[in-house]
Design an enzyme around this catalytic site. Structure first.
Site, PDB file in Angstrom:
ATOM      1  N   SER A 164     -19.936 -24.225  -6.555  1.00  0.00           N
ATOM      2  CA  SER A 164     -21.074 -24.829  -7.232  1.00  0.00           C
ATOM      3  C   SER A 164     -20.937 -24.503  -8.704  1.00  0.00           C
ATOM      4  O   SER A 164     -19.969 -23.859  -9.119  1.00  0.00           O
ATOM      5  CB  SER A 164     -22.384 -24.245  -6.698  1.00  0.00           C
ATOM      6  OG  SER A 164     -22.542 -22.933  -7.189  1.00  0.00           O
ATOM      7  N   LYS A 165     -21.911 -24.943  -9.459  1.00  0.00           N
ATOM      8  CA  LYS A 165     -21.810 -24.707 -10.897  1.00  0.00           C
ATOM      9  C   LYS A 165     -21.875 -23.219 -11.249  1.00  0.00           C
ATOM     10  O   LYS A 165     -21.565 -22.826 -12.354  1.00  0.00           O
ATOM     11  CB  LYS A 165     -22.855 -25.514 -11.659  1.00  0.00           C
ATOM     12  CG  LYS A 165     -24.265 -25.354 -11.181  1.00  0.00           C
ATOM     13  CD  LYS A 165     -25.196 -26.208 -12.035  1.00  0.00           C
ATOM     14  CE  LYS A 165     -26.608 -26.243 -11.508  1.00  0.00           C
ATOM     15  NZ  LYS A 165     -26.870 -27.318 -10.571  1.00  0.00           N
ATOM     16  N   ARG A 166     -22.228 -22.407 -10.268  1.00  0.00           N
ATOM     17  CA  ARG A 166     -22.229 -20.960 -10.532  1.00  0.00           C
ATOM     18  C   ARG A 166     -20.816 -20.397 -10.673  1.00  0.00           C
ATOM     19  O   ARG A 166     -20.627 -19.325 -11.200  1.00  0.00           O
ATOM     20  CB  ARG A 166     -22.958 -20.217  -9.406  1.00  0.00           C
ATOM     21  CG  ARG A 166     -24.458 -20.368  -9.443  1.00  0.00           C
ATOM     22  CD  ARG A 166     -25.123 -19.452  -8.432  1.00  0.00           C
ATOM     23  NE  ARG A 166     -24.715 -19.753  -7.070  1.00  0.00           N
ATOM     24  CZ  ARG A 166     -25.236 -20.729  -6.336  1.00  0.00           C
ATOM     25  NH1 ARG A 166     -26.191 -21.473  -6.845  1.00  0.00           N
ATOM     26  NH2 ARG A 166     -24.826 -20.944  -5.114  1.00  0.00           N
ATOM     27  N   HIS A 167     -19.832 -21.136 -10.171  1.00  0.00           N
ATOM     28  CA  HIS A 167     -18.452 -20.667 -10.275  1.00  0.00           C
ATOM     29  C   HIS A 167     -17.835 -21.159 -11.579  1.00  0.00           C
ATOM     30  O   HIS A 167     -17.530 -22.347 -11.707  1.00  0.00           O
ATOM     31  CB  HIS A 167     -17.625 -21.166  -9.088  1.00  0.00           C
ATOM     32  CG  HIS A 167     -18.054 -20.593  -7.780  1.00  0.00           C
ATOM     33  ND1 HIS A 167     -19.001 -21.188  -6.980  1.00  0.00           N
ATOM     34  CD2 HIS A 167     -17.664 -19.465  -7.137  1.00  0.00           C
ATOM     35  CE1 HIS A 167     -19.181 -20.448  -5.887  1.00  0.00           C
ATOM     36  NE2 HIS A 167     -18.382 -19.395  -5.958  1.00  0.00           N
TER      37      HIS A 167
END
Ligand code: GLU
Length: 322
Positions: free
Chosen positions: A255-258
């Protein structure tokens, strides 16, 4: 393709809540490959109903990223088409009409439970989505009392009534024949009046003549619910294909957290789209190595059946480690 088989109409339906990352790109690539290999058409639909989560400019960036990757589409927000508009925020009258049909048929009921109320019922059996199954609290509310609360301005969501044993089997293009169990009563209209994903996606896929819905396997548990909605609305469902999710180094769905996994970051790091496609192709088991390849060179002979059914794990330390 045998001439007797009608060309499929597929779709890719991103939510413009952020940058497109490698996991979204893989799903888009598979949806595109599947229709292109069969000579079909792809519809691009923006699922932008969740206004607080929509990011300004994200829809345009998603289209640019997909084009950079080498994908194209036949209908969409930027191209128009016979089923325009292709943004869900501009199709609310259609969802409202479908909702009213369900309501008139007695298939939905108002629900005044908060998320916390539902979570507190954790002793209730888990539904197949591993979510807390709605315990049916408001299903048994006296209809007059429910109307009184709504009239008094108390916010109420509407849930679709699922009867015991309503667990439609389906033939998944990737995973084969599945039967996931009876889902709990699920929300079709939120308390603020926004149509819920489950209803909007069914109304749109039907209205847009979609015959093949390819999406990430995180949405697998939605499929029986959607099939029940198709039935209740007298519509025929597409065939579904749930493609593997890509996981980050932490084992969690990308996800954009990565950091470093968005297409924009990869492009900015100087990676060629063929590099990204080659990498996805290896992760999904389409190719034995990750040599660069253009998306169009994967079309011939592509079949969703060849995708491995288990999630692929991706280990990314730095964007330039690809
Ligand atoms: N908009 C959904 C998402 O971005 C996909 C919905 C679907 O493919 O059914 O996760």
């Amino acid at each position: 393709m045998p001439s007797s088989a009608p060309a499929p109409r597929g779709r890719y339906a991103p939510s413009p809540t952020g940058e497109i990352h490698l996991g979204n790109a893989a799903t888009a690539l598979f949806a595109w490959l599947s229709v292109r290999a069969a000579g079909g058409a792809l519809v691009l639909r923006m699922e932008d109903l969740d206004r607080p989560r929509v990011r300004s400019g994200a829809a345009e960036r998603i289209l640019a990223d997909l084009a950079w990757l080498g994908l194209d589409w036949d209908e969409g927000p930027d191209r128009g088409g016979p089923h325009a508009p292709y943004e869900q925020s501009r199709r609310r009258a259609e969802y409202e009409a479908a909702f009213e049909r369900l309501r008139a048929a007695g298939r939905v009921y108002p629900c005044f439970c908060s998320r916390r109320d539902v979570a507190a019922s954790a002793s209730a059996p888990q539904d197949p989505a591993d979510e807390v199954r709605y315990p049916g609290t408001c299903r048994h509310l006296d209809p007059e009392e429910a109307e009184r609360r709504l009239a008094a301005g108390r916010p109420g969501a509407f849930r679709f009534r699922v009867d015991e044993g309503d667990d439609p089997p389906f033939d998944d293009l990737v995973l084969g024949r599945l039967r996931l169990g009876t889902p709990g009563d699920f929300v079709v209209r939120r308390a603020d009046g926004t149509p819920a994903y489950q209803l909007a996606v069914v109304v749109d896929d039907a209205a847009m003549g979609i015959t093949e819905a390819v999406r990430g396997s995180d949405l697998l548990s939605s499929t029986p619910r959607q099939i029940l909605l198709y039935r209740a609305l007298g519509l025929s469902p597409p065939v579904f294909g749930h493609v593997p999710l890509l996981l980050g180094p932490d084992g969690v769905r990308l996800s954009k957290r990565h950091a470093g996994t968005s297409l924009a970051e990869m492009r900015d790091a100087g990676l060629a789209p063929e590099r990204v496609v080659g990498w996805i192709a290896r992760l999904a088991g389409l190719r034995p190595d990750d040599r660069p390849i253009a998306a169009r060179d994967l079309v011939a002979g592509f079949s969703l059946r060849t995708l491995s059914a288990s999630p692929s794990a991706v280990r990314i330390a730095e964007p330039n480690s690809f």
